[in-house]
Design an enzyme around this catalytic site. Structure first.
Site, PDB file in Angstrom:
ATOM      1  N   SER A   1       0.798  -1.223   0.000  1.00 16.72           N
ATOM      2  CA  SER A   1       0.000   0.000   0.000  1.00 16.72           C
ATOM      3  C   SER A   1       0.829   1.270   0.000  1.00 16.72           C
ATOM      4  O   SER A   1       0.336   2.315  -0.389  1.00 16.72           O
ATOM      5  CB  SER A   1      -0.935  -0.013   1.204  1.00 16.72           C
ATOM      6  OG  SER A   1      -0.170  -0.094   2.395  1.00 16.72           O
TER       7      SER A   1
ATOM      8  N   LYS B   1     -12.570  -0.684   2.211  1.00 16.46           N
ATOM      9  CA  LYS B   1     -11.914   0.100   1.157  1.00 16.46           C
ATOM     10  C   LYS B   1     -12.861   0.183  -0.050  1.00 16.46           C
ATOM     11  O   LYS B   1     -13.883   0.856   0.023  1.00 16.46           O
ATOM     12  CB  LYS B   1     -10.535  -0.476   0.858  1.00 16.46           C
ATOM     13  CG  LYS B   1      -9.591  -0.216   2.044  1.00 16.46           C
ATOM     14  CD  LYS B   1      -8.185  -0.698   1.880  1.00 16.46           C
ATOM     15  CE  LYS B   1      -7.323  -0.260   3.057  1.00 16.46           C
ATOM     16  NZ  LYS B   1      -6.697  -1.329   3.793  1.00 16.46           N
TER      17      LYS B   1
ATOM     18  N   HIS C   1      -6.132  -3.852  -0.893  1.00 17.73           N
ATOM     19  CA  HIS C   1      -6.020  -2.727  -1.832  1.00 17.73           C
ATOM     20  C   HIS C   1      -6.262  -3.166  -3.270  1.00 17.73           C
ATOM     21  O   HIS C   1      -5.695  -2.570  -4.197  1.00 17.73           O
ATOM     22  CB  HIS C   1      -4.647  -2.056  -1.713  1.00 17.73           C
ATOM     23  CG  HIS C   1      -4.554  -1.105  -0.565  1.00 17.73           C
ATOM     24  ND1 HIS C   1      -5.116   0.147  -0.572  1.00 17.73           N
ATOM     25  CD2 HIS C   1      -3.980  -1.249   0.656  1.00 17.73           C
ATOM     26  CE1 HIS C   1      -4.881   0.750   0.573  1.00 17.73           C
ATOM     27  NE2 HIS C   1      -4.199  -0.073   1.342  1.00 17.73           N
TER      28      HIS C   1
HETATM   29  C1  LIG Z   1      -6.365  -1.732   5.157  1.00 15.62           C
HETATM   30  C2  LIG Z   1      -5.635  -3.017   5.256  1.00 15.62           C
HETATM   31  C3  LIG Z   1      -5.904  -3.932   6.281  1.00 15.62           C
HETATM   32  C4  LIG Z   1      -6.856  -3.605   7.408  1.00 15.62           C
HETATM   33  O1  LIG Z   1      -8.160  -3.647   6.956  1.00 15.62           O
HETATM   34  P1  LIG Z   1      -9.334  -3.212   7.974  1.00 15.62           P
HETATM   35  O2  LIG Z   1     -10.528  -3.915   7.452  1.00 15.62           O
HETATM   36  O3  LIG Z   1      -9.401  -1.726   7.894  1.00 15.62           O
HETATM   37  O4  LIG Z   1      -8.912  -3.671   9.324  1.00 15.62           O
HETATM   38  C5  LIG Z   1      -5.265  -5.148   6.271  1.00 15.62           C
HETATM   39  N1  LIG Z   1      -4.367  -5.454   5.298  1.00 15.62           N
HETATM   40  C6  LIG Z   1      -4.067  -4.584   4.316  1.00 15.62           C
HETATM   41  C7  LIG Z   1      -3.077  -4.977   3.270  1.00 15.62           C
HETATM   42  C8  LIG Z   1      -4.676  -3.337   4.273  1.00 15.62           C
HETATM   43  O5  LIG Z   1      -4.354  -2.483   3.306  1.00 15.62           O
END
Ligand SMILES: *Cc1c(COP(=O)(O)O)cnc(C)c1O
Length: 395
Positions: free
Chosen positions: A184, A241, A212
């Site tokens: 990310s 997301k 992502h």
């Molecule tokens: C955003 C993200 C998470 C966490 O996700 P949430 O549902 O907000 O806890 C976990 N792994 C990756 C790679 C992320 O980008």
């Protein structure tokens, strides 16, 4: 509370401030979207994970509202006691179908999904091999398991093979490779075809956290494995997301894996069920995502346009194809000055610096989304050029 204890905490905070690393949160007073209201102004938002622009979509809001009136607000229970609604099972089945797995299991967040995954599946006889740039939740999840831990340099396939060999020579029973589908901070895609080939050669499992990517990468938005035409054995992901942006995570994979996580996954067993509104909106998000080739096309057109515009202006970018487009500034103070100057000009971005990225690699991470318009991008490009000149980043 004891004064020495609070003094100790204050000293830590003072250190964060003195290092220029204090994070301050801006308060948004509108829904999340292409433009948001902050401090009484509408600003162009280039730092949300709202890739498909669904965070304020009327269909999701309707589904959530309807679920609240039909199913109530909260479950007041973990899933296995009396917290499982028909909606939960519907979304789990739907996610599995969308991702091409046997089944899936919901968690309060992907942070919890990754926290739940490793400990029940792997024991001290097993090994887990993790990319050095994996998300914090994977790192924490692995720490909670008793498996032997190996780490390879980010996307370094020679190192991955060396670790696989070491794990095999160490007599590991089962080996799991764990990787983000998309890293990310950089927007780099994991090298899944090569990772899969190595996994097969060393008889290892492949786990991909596709937070992502789910919803917009690959055909129908099925994610990075679909993008590469590669099979992942276990997927984790988020509803927070592209799939609406609210809350919730999942593990998707083979039936026995999902079944065991339902029995043994600690963040599943000891934490509340997702509320009906979130689950119903997740189903509505998948309805949209499966037919959202137009939104995906718009997202990647924006990414191409934005990348080309920043390059033309003279900024240093990291190469890539993902809607995460980092502008490299290398210096934390410059990153903060740029972000502040951009905000004055109506563009909301965030500076990233150590410890989130390595020292000397400070940057502004920009992210495209389908809620933005071409006019927003033109305005933001002009603001970047101006802020670049004002801060001495562009000469
Ligand atoms: C955003 C993200 C998470 C966490 O996700 P949430 O549902 O907000 O806890 C976990 N792994 C990756 C790679 C992320 O980008």
């Amino acid at each position: 509370m004891s004064a020495p204890f609070l003094d100790h905490i204050r000293t830590t905070l003072d250190g964060i401030e003195a290092d220029g690393l204090m994070k301050r949160e801006r308060q948004i007073t509108s829904p999340q979207g292409g433009r948001v209201q902050v401090d009484g102004r509408r600003v162009i938002n280039l730092c949300a994970n709202n890739y498909l622009g669904l965070a304020d979509h009327p269909a999701l809001i309707d589904a959530a509202t309807k679920a609240m009136s039909d199913h109530g607000f909260g479950m007041a229970s973990v899933r296995f006691i009396c917290g499982t609604h028909d909606l939960h099972r519907a979304l789990e089945a739907r996610l599995a179908e969308f991702l091409g797995t046997d089944d899936s299991i919901l968690f309060a967040a992907c942070f919890d999904a990754n926290g739940a995954l490793f400990e029940p599946l792997l024991g001290p006889e097993d090994a887990v091999i993790s990319d050095a740039l994996n998300h914090a939740s994977i790192i924490d999840g692995i720490r909670l398991s008793k498996a032997r831990r190996f780490r390879y340099a980010n996307s370094d396939m020679a190192d991955l093979e060396a670790q696989l060999r070491a794990a095999r020579e160490g007599g590991a029973r089962h080996i799991m490779i764990a990787t983000d589908g998309v890293f990310s901070m950089d927007g780099y895609l994991a090298r899944l075809p090569e990772i899969r080939a190595l996994a097969d050669r060393y008889e290892a499992l492949l786990m991909v956290d596709d937070c992502h990517a789910t919803g917009f990468m690959g055909p129908k938005g099925a994610g990075t494995p679909a993008h590469f035409g590669v099979r992942a054995d276990i997927l984790t992901g988020t509803l927070g997301k592209a799939l609406g942006g609210a809350l919730g995570g999942y593990v998707a994979g083979p039936q026995p894996v999902v079944d065991l996580l339902r029995q043994r996954g600690r963040p599943y067993l000891f934490s509340n069920a997702l509320p009906p509104a979130i689950v119903a909106a997740g189903l509505a998000a998948l309805d949209i995502v499966e037919g959202a080739d137009d939104l995906r096309a718009r997202l990647f057109e924006h990414a191409d346009y934005w990348r080309a515009g920043l390059e033309r202006a003279g900024f240093e970018l990291l190469p890539g194809e993902h809607p995460i487009i980092p502008v490299m500034l290398h210096d934390a103070h410059k990153a903060q000055a740029m972000a502040a100057r951009l905000f004055e000009q109506g563009v909301y971005v965030s500076g990233f610096f150590f410890p989130v990225v390595p020292k000397g690699q400070a940057r502004i991470r920009t992210q495209m989304n389908a809620a933005l318009s071409r006019e927003d991008l033109d305005e933001a490009l002009a603001a970047f050029a101006q802020a670049g000149r004002d801060t001495g980043v562009l000469t």
